[in-house]
Design an enzyme around this catalytic site. Structure first.
Site, short mmCIF file in Angstrom:
data_model
loop_
_atom_site.label_atom_id
_atom_site.label_comp_id
_atom_site.label_asym_id
_atom_site.label_seq_id
_atom_site.Cartn_x
_atom_site.Cartn_y
_atom_site.Cartn_z
N MET A 99 0.94 -1.25 -0.15
CA MET A 99 -0.18 0.03 -0.13
C MET A 99 0.80 1.10 0.06
O MET A 99 1.90 1.35 0.91
CB MET A 99 -0.85 -0.22 1.19
N GLY A 124 0.72 4.29 1.18
CA GLY A 124 0.92 4.88 2.55
C GLY A 124 1.61 4.11 3.64
O GLY A 124 1.98 4.71 4.66
N SER A 125 1.87 2.84 3.37
CA SER A 125 2.61 2.29 4.35
C SER A 125 4.01 2.36 4.59
O SER A 125 4.89 2.85 3.66
CB SER A 125 2.51 0.45 4.19
N THR A 126 4.16 2.62 6.05
CA THR A 126 5.84 3.00 6.30
C THR A 126 6.69 2.00 5.71
O THR A 126 7.73 2.25 5.17
CB THR A 126 5.88 3.02 7.79
N ARG A 128 7.06 1.82 2.02
CA ARG A 128 7.78 2.95 1.38
C ARG A 128 9.42 2.76 1.63
O ARG A 128 10.22 2.98 0.76
CB ARG A 128 7.34 4.15 2.06
#
Length: 216
Positions: free
Chosen positions: A6, A8-10, A13
């Site tokens: 996803m 937005g997932s830390t 990323r």
């Protein structure tokens, strides 16, 4: 290489930025965990633990972001700069990765998951753990430009993904001057930073909406 994620997932990323640093192309496949897509049978065959990020590299499936980062640099790195082969240097990188997983990022999830998943306010004692973790990081960075040695490593990439998530959640770094200086430099030197910003923006939009719901 298939990459289940996803934006937005830390942790997702961190994989994106590491792949960018290595020149590895990712075939991105969104798995929306908010809609429980990780429970679909086709994904469970790949990752029975039901987590993202997950990669599949020529049939080899792997999950847990820090394990993925190490795999990527060991297989695709042109040199050992991102993950040194020297035992002592590598040990420091590993320590920082474990610190990220078990202390820094954990402090974020422990405090914010009740807000995100249960629409409950965060525990003030939990927020103190975030402050403590950032304090540790500030100490690690005393007199240092990077978190694990004198140059960029995957420890910087993993931790900057976490710290950027703190920033997206409106946590200020001004009380941690070494962290703030390191973060400002990371914006300039970490490959894939623009994609990290895009993911941060998605995460921040979701965070702000959740906080608004909790306060309502």
């Amino acid at each position: 290489m298939d990459f289940y994620y996803m934006p937005g997932s830390t942790t997702c990323r961190s994989v994106i930025m590491t792949a960018k640093a290595l020149g590895v192309q990712l075939n991105k496949k969104i798995v929306n965990t908010l809609q429980k897509e990780q429970l679909k049978p086709e994904f469970l065959k790949i990752n029975p633990q039901q987590t993202i990020p997950t990669i599949v590299d020529n049939g080899f499936a792997l999950w847990e972001s820090h394990a993925i980062l190490i795999y990527l640099v060991e297989k695709y790195g042109k040199d050992d700069s991102l993950y040194p082969k020297d035992p002592k240097q590598q040990a420091i990188v590993n320590q920082r990765l474990y610190f990220d997983m078990g202390v820094l990022y954990k402090s974020f999830t422990d405090y914010f998951h009740p807000i995100f998943l249960l629409n409950k306010p965060g525990d003030p004692e939990g927020f103190k753990k975030i402050e403590t973790a950032l304090g540790f990081l500030n100490t690690f960075l005393e007199g240092q430009e990077y978190v694990a040695g004198d140059h960029l490593t995957i420890a910087d990439i993993a931790i900057v993904a976490t710290v950027s998530t703190f920033v997206a959640a409106n946590i200020e770094l001004k009380s941690y001057p070494n962290v703030a200086q390191w973060y400002a430099n990371a914006e300039k030197v970490v490959p894939g930073w623009l994609e990290n910003l895009e993911g941060m923006a998605q995460m921040k939009q979701w965070y702000d909406a959740k906080v608004k719901d909790v306060k309502a």
